[in-house]
Design a protein around this motif. Structure first.
Motif, short mmCIF file in Angstrom:
data_model
loop_
_atom_site.label_atom_id
_atom_site.label_comp_id
_atom_site.label_asym_id
_atom_site.label_seq_id
_atom_site.Cartn_x
_atom_site.Cartn_y
_atom_site.Cartn_z
N ASN A 289 -2.70 2.40 3.45
CA ASN A 289 -2.02 3.96 3.61
C ASN A 289 -2.82 4.71 2.79
O ASN A 289 -3.10 5.96 3.10
N ASP B 283 7.03 4.07 3.91
CA ASP B 283 8.03 3.02 4.40
C ASP B 283 8.05 1.87 3.42
O ASP B 283 8.87 1.14 3.04
N ASP B 284 6.92 1.83 2.46
CA ASP B 284 6.57 0.78 1.25
C ASP B 284 7.47 1.43 0.35
O ASP B 284 8.26 0.23 -0.43
N ASP C 22 8.34 -1.78 6.54
CA ASP C 22 8.48 -2.47 5.29
C ASP C 22 9.73 -2.69 4.78
O ASP C 22 10.02 -3.86 4.26
N ASP D 195 1.01 -1.19 -0.11
CA ASP D 195 0.06 -0.12 0.05
C ASP D 195 0.91 1.25 0.08
O ASP D 195 1.13 2.06 1.06
N ASN E 288 -1.55 -2.97 9.50
CA ASN E 288 -1.93 -3.87 8.20
C ASN E 288 -2.86 -5.08 8.72
O ASN E 288 -3.45 -5.34 7.90
N VAL F 116 3.29 -6.32 2.40
CA VAL F 116 3.71 -5.15 3.41
C VAL F 116 2.53 -4.17 3.49
O VAL F 116 2.68 -2.94 3.89
N GLY F 117 1.15 -4.71 3.20
CA GLY F 117 0.20 -3.80 3.26
C GLY F 117 -1.07 -4.82 4.11
O GLY F 117 -0.57 -6.05 4.37
#
Ligand code: BDR
Ligand code: CA
Length: 324
Positions: free
Chosen positions: A42, A17-18, A247, A13, A172, A129-130
């Motif tokens: 996010n 940090d993604d 992430d 998302d 998440n 990572v979401g």
């Protein structure tokens, strides 16, 4: 002879940090990012896909397909998007150009997961990572997905620490607890990288100054988009301007650059009740007093301790001061 790169699909998302995680993987010599799927969290899944394209254009990697995924959790509708953490545009409202010229994939997220897991069957690794909605949908739609994929590494949860979206739950997971339960319950090796470690891997203002001073576009980008995160979420969490790089830490665990020193294979249950525990990851850490013997029936390894050195490495890589 150069070793074959590991194909990695990133489900994300894309917020601040993604973007760090994507840039880290795009720099990594042992990894080939073969596709990116977006999910609400996010920001909307549409905006998060757009943000992934911003990152790919920065790196000249518009060959990597980006597919839009779920805008809502498995049950009910999305209740909030983390614009207070990642800015209205999802990337810190930095003033950097928003436009992209690269088209999105014509496939849905699940279709892209299907295609890539066929193409790279037996080799593909997944970094999620979401919220885990796309992956849960993919498990439903592709009955042999767990056989095609090597493993899944997930940023999410809180094992022995407080949550960040509620006292019990990490963002998440609380966005879609039913999806998290399905993904963690599936028959594939999984790795959970929870707040226990991601809140100990901190990018400081000193790191950000180094990123800002660098001539490398990726370094500049991270310095610019993380300013808002430093002053908001980072400051609220630690009382000083700084930033966890959640992430990216999970990406580091996937590559092996981050080696958790406490990394047991233990049972993980997701609280899907409607009470104050909703979204909590209940990790069976009772073995801690016996050196965490592996639990035979458990498939998930949970990173509980890391040494805090990853941000140095990340910054060195993005600034070009060190290659991996
Ligand atoms: C997680 O929530 C999101 O806001 C971040 O991108 C990260 O994946 C941290 O709790
Ligand atoms: Ca994320």
């Amino acid at each position: 002879m150069t070793a074959e790169r590991t194909p990695v699909l990133v489900d994300c998302d894309t917020g601040v940090d993604d973007a760090m995680a994507l840039l880290y993987l795009l720099h990594h010599p042992a990894v080939e990012v073969v596709g990116i799927t977006s999910v609400f969290g996010n920001n909307t899944a549409a905006r998060c896909a757009h943000n992934s394209l911003r990152v790919l254009e920065l790196m000249g990697r518009t060959d990597i397909p980006v597919a839009v995924g779920a805008e809502n959790p498995l049950v009910g509708e999305v209740t909030y998007l983390a614009t207070h953490v990642h800015g209205n545009d999802g990337l810190g409202d930095s003033g950097l150009p928003l436009e992209v010229s690269t088209p999105l994939s014509t496939l849905t997220a699940v279709e892209l997961i299907d295609e890539l897991s066929r193409q790279y069957a037996g080799r593909l690794r997944v970094l999620a990572v979401g919220p885990l909605t796309n992956i849960a949908h993919a498990l439903d739609a592709i009955p042999d997905l767990t056989e095609r994929v090597v493993d899944i590494v997930i940023m999410g949860g809180a094992a022995d620490v407080a949550g960040n979206q509620s006292p019990a739950a990490e963002a998440n997971i609380i966005h879609d607890p039913e999806a998290a339960r399905a993904v963690l319950g599936a028959e594939w090796p999984s790795t959970l990288v929870p707040l226990d470690v991601t809140m100990t891997e901190i990018i400081t203002e000193d790191h950000r100054a180094r990123l800002s001073a660098s001539k490398a576009p990726a370094a500049h980008f991270v310095a610019a988009v993380s300013d808002f995160y430093f002053g908001g979420y980072g400051f609220d969490s630690f009382g000083v301007r700084c930033s966890p790089c959640h992430d990216a830490v999970a990406a580091g665990v996937l590559t092996g650059d981050v080696v958790p020193t406490v990394f047991p294979r233990i049972g993980v249950e997701v609280d899907c009740t409607e009470g104050p525990g909703r979204g909590a990851t209940i990790c069976d850490t009772r073995g801690r007093y016996r050196g965490f013997p592996d639990q035979d029936d458990a498939r998930c390894r949970v990173a509980l301790v890391t040494d805090g050195s990853f941000p140095d490495r990340l910054v060195a890589m993005l600034t070009g001061a060190a290659s991996l």
